[in-house]
Design a protein around this motif. Structure first.
Motif, short mmCIF file in Angstrom:
data_model
loop_
_atom_site.label_atom_id
_atom_site.label_comp_id
_atom_site.label_asym_id
_atom_site.label_seq_id
_atom_site.Cartn_x
_atom_site.Cartn_y
_atom_site.Cartn_z
N ASN A 183 14.74 -74.28 115.63
CA ASN A 183 16.01 -74.79 115.46
C ASN A 183 15.34 -76.08 114.89
OD1 ASN A 183 18.05 -76.54 115.00
ND2 ASN A 183 19.26 -75.58 116.55
N LYS A 242 20.57 -71.59 117.62
CA LYS A 242 20.90 -72.40 116.36
C LYS A 242 22.29 -71.82 116.27
CE LYS A 242 18.80 -73.14 112.07
NZ LYS A 242 17.69 -72.95 111.33
N GLU A 251 22.50 -76.48 122.20
CA GLU A 251 21.51 -75.98 121.53
C GLU A 251 20.19 -75.86 122.22
OE1 GLU A 251 22.01 -76.52 116.98
OE2 GLU A 251 22.14 -78.35 118.05
#
Length: 123
Positions: free
Chosen positions: A48, A111, A89
């Protein structure tokens, strides 16, 4: 910064991305920070490029890491903004596993992506 497992098959790598704008800092009094994160666990890999953290969270984690290194017991936890949402996240915890000073790490990396135009093909 890269943290590797003993066998080098698992790792978490964090690359500094940037900070929130000066305008945002005027509102909150602090800068948020975004970090690119890549993680691999025995061949399962994810990335990410833009995970956001609060400035206070980064400072707290840095202090916890120093304590962990000095005392060789306890834990240090880093969590991205939005916690405790199920869509957080990134969550990483480094913790002591024994009195000899060995450590373990667990992490979750997501993500989140939103699709604009979804279609449904139903039978």
């Amino acid at each position: 910064m890269r943290i590797n497992s003993d066998n080098k098959l698992s790792y978490v790598e964090m690359m500094f991305g940037g900070t929130s704008s000066e305008e945002d800092k005027k509102l909150s009094g602090k800068h948020d920070v975004y970090i690119g994160i890549e993680a691999s666990c025995n061949g399962f890999q994810g990335r990410n490029e833009s995970v956001w953290f609060g400035e206070d969270d980064i400072r707290r984690f840095a202090g916890e890491i120093k304590d962990l290194e000095n005392q060789r017991k306890g834990a240090a936890k880093l969590v991205s903004l939005g916690y405790p949402s199920e869509h957080t996240e990134f969550i990483m915890e480094i913790y002591s596993t024994d009195n000899a000073g060995h450590f373990a790490m667990k992490f979750d990396l997501q993500k989140i992506a939103y699709a604009k135009h979804l279609t449904s093909n139903r039978l």
